[in-house]
Scaffold this active site. Sequence first.
Site, PDB file in Angstrom:
ATOM      1  N   THR A 144       0.832  -1.207   0.000  1.00 28.88           N
ATOM      2  CA  THR A 144       0.000   0.000   0.000  1.00 28.88           C
ATOM      3  C   THR A 144       0.862   1.251   0.000  1.00 28.88           C
ATOM      4  O   THR A 144       1.720   1.439   0.865  1.00 28.88           O
ATOM      5  CB  THR A 144      -0.903   0.005   1.243  1.00 28.88           C
ATOM      6  N   GLU A 145       0.650   2.119  -0.987  1.00 27.90           N
ATOM      7  CA  GLU A 145       1.351   3.404  -1.094  1.00 27.90           C
ATOM      8  C   GLU A 145       2.874   3.254  -1.036  1.00 27.90           C
ATOM      9  O   GLU A 145       3.582   4.146  -0.569  1.00 27.90           O
ATOM     10  CB  GLU A 145       0.866   4.361   0.002  1.00 27.90           C
ATOM     11  N   LEU A 146       3.368   2.109  -1.500  1.00 26.28           N
ATOM     12  CA  LEU A 146       4.806   1.796  -1.525  1.00 26.28           C
ATOM     13  C   LEU A 146       5.446   1.818  -0.135  1.00 26.28           C
ATOM     14  O   LEU A 146       6.653   2.044   0.003  1.00 26.28           O
ATOM     15  CB  LEU A 146       5.565   2.741  -2.467  1.00 26.28           C
ATOM     16  N   TRP A 296       5.661   6.500  -0.658  1.00 20.60           N
ATOM     17  CA  TRP A 296       5.769   7.516  -1.711  1.00 20.60           C
ATOM     18  C   TRP A 296       4.918   8.749  -1.393  1.00 20.60           C
ATOM     19  O   TRP A 296       4.766   9.627  -2.222  1.00 20.60           O
ATOM     20  CB  TRP A 296       5.401   6.924  -3.071  1.00 20.60           C
TER      21      TRP A 296
END
Length: 465
Positions: A144-146, A296
């Site tokens: 999730t979201e890097l 990120w």
Amino acid sequence: MLLTFNFEVHQPHRLNKDIDQEKTNLWEKYVDVRLNKEVFNKVAEKCYIPTNELILDLIDEYDFKVNYSITGVFIEQALEFNEYVLDLFKDLVKTGNVELIAETYHHSLTSLYEDEEEFIEDIEMHRELYKDLFNYKAKIFRNTELIYNNRIAKIAKDVGFEAIFTEGIEKILGWRSPNYLYHSPDGMKVLLRNYRLSDDIGFRFSAKDWDQYPLTADKYATWLASTPGEVINIYMDYETFGEHHWKETGIFEFLKHLPAEIGKYEHLEVVNVSEVVERLEPRGELYVHEFSTISWADTERDVSAWLGNEMQRISFEKLKSLGRFIKKNEEKLKMCGKFKEIYKIYKVLQTSDNLYYQSIKGLCDMNVHNYFSHFDTPFDAYATYLNTLYDFEYHIKTLLLNIKSNRRKKEHGSVELYRVEKEDLMKKNLNSLEEAESIYNEKENDKKNRSGSENDKYDNEFIIA
């Protein structure tokens, strides 16, 4: 130089701002179905449909290759609101030029839980979804979201993935470049997003005050061609095309001409991410301790987008506590046929967007958070989320109380039970449940003392723990 183009495809199940206590169906009570349908179809018309159709054309004309990570909650909404969108993704996968990247089904923060169980469960749910809908087994994982650290990389490796994606930022790279393949301390291969070249499209494309505006396909291809290294991984929200940057900005014309412009440079080759892992050797180790977890999101590129203030941390801890309570009473809830419904709501509450809306950061980061939120303020988002958690907890506890009440009735027929009216409870803090327990136990003890009977062999443990 290898090039990969990667897109996150996600829409959350947004929560109702106000809970309708007349609703008996939990999904309708907590999830704003009307708003979710409205948003999904709006973005489908502006982004998903035209972009998917364009990429299908680019695959036919230029043998273009792309990679998608599609969340489970996005697919649920596509199935419910707009199956044509899902059909287009299926057509893309069938071309053989599209690679699907695995992630968490609910786009959750379970990788930050102390226990690995729910994180792995969310990954496996997503794997099964890919298998069922696309007949596809993903080789590469993106959290999730890097969100990334050594522990997350190890878990991804242990469950069978060949590589993991994360953000290529200086605080983990130092002097090194993101344009190479790396590995974790446990030997997991790590792909890094080139955030500068990605954000040139994702954030700056339509910014008229940017010194490189306007960004054209030939200019961008020149930047790619002059970048040193072995691989450039471009990663952005899929909604970049048509939603974040409207059609009028020229974003679709940019995408339409990009493959041809890239093709002018013989040393540039657009590939799928698994090809990168197969063809390149890691150039060094990336060490990211749990206390230095990266992502990120926002300027800090850490987890502060979801856990940066006290509201978010309270919400996160309450969510985890509720999860432990549900798991503790799993068998009782299964006996009455309610576990599946309850667990689904709990998983939806895990979606990271619920905490993202509660951010109170300043400057440009705050603008991004506000852009995605359907709440007027972060404080409204916090109030709604906590209200939903506590109301949901109350529902579960009331259900468990009724289970014990029914069991006692069945076994003892005329046994008198202390009952708590829902209307009275809703006027009080949920801690009043503990008061109810105390009153109930006092009544039971008084009854036993008066009768001197030992017929009731049940202890006085209240079902609500």
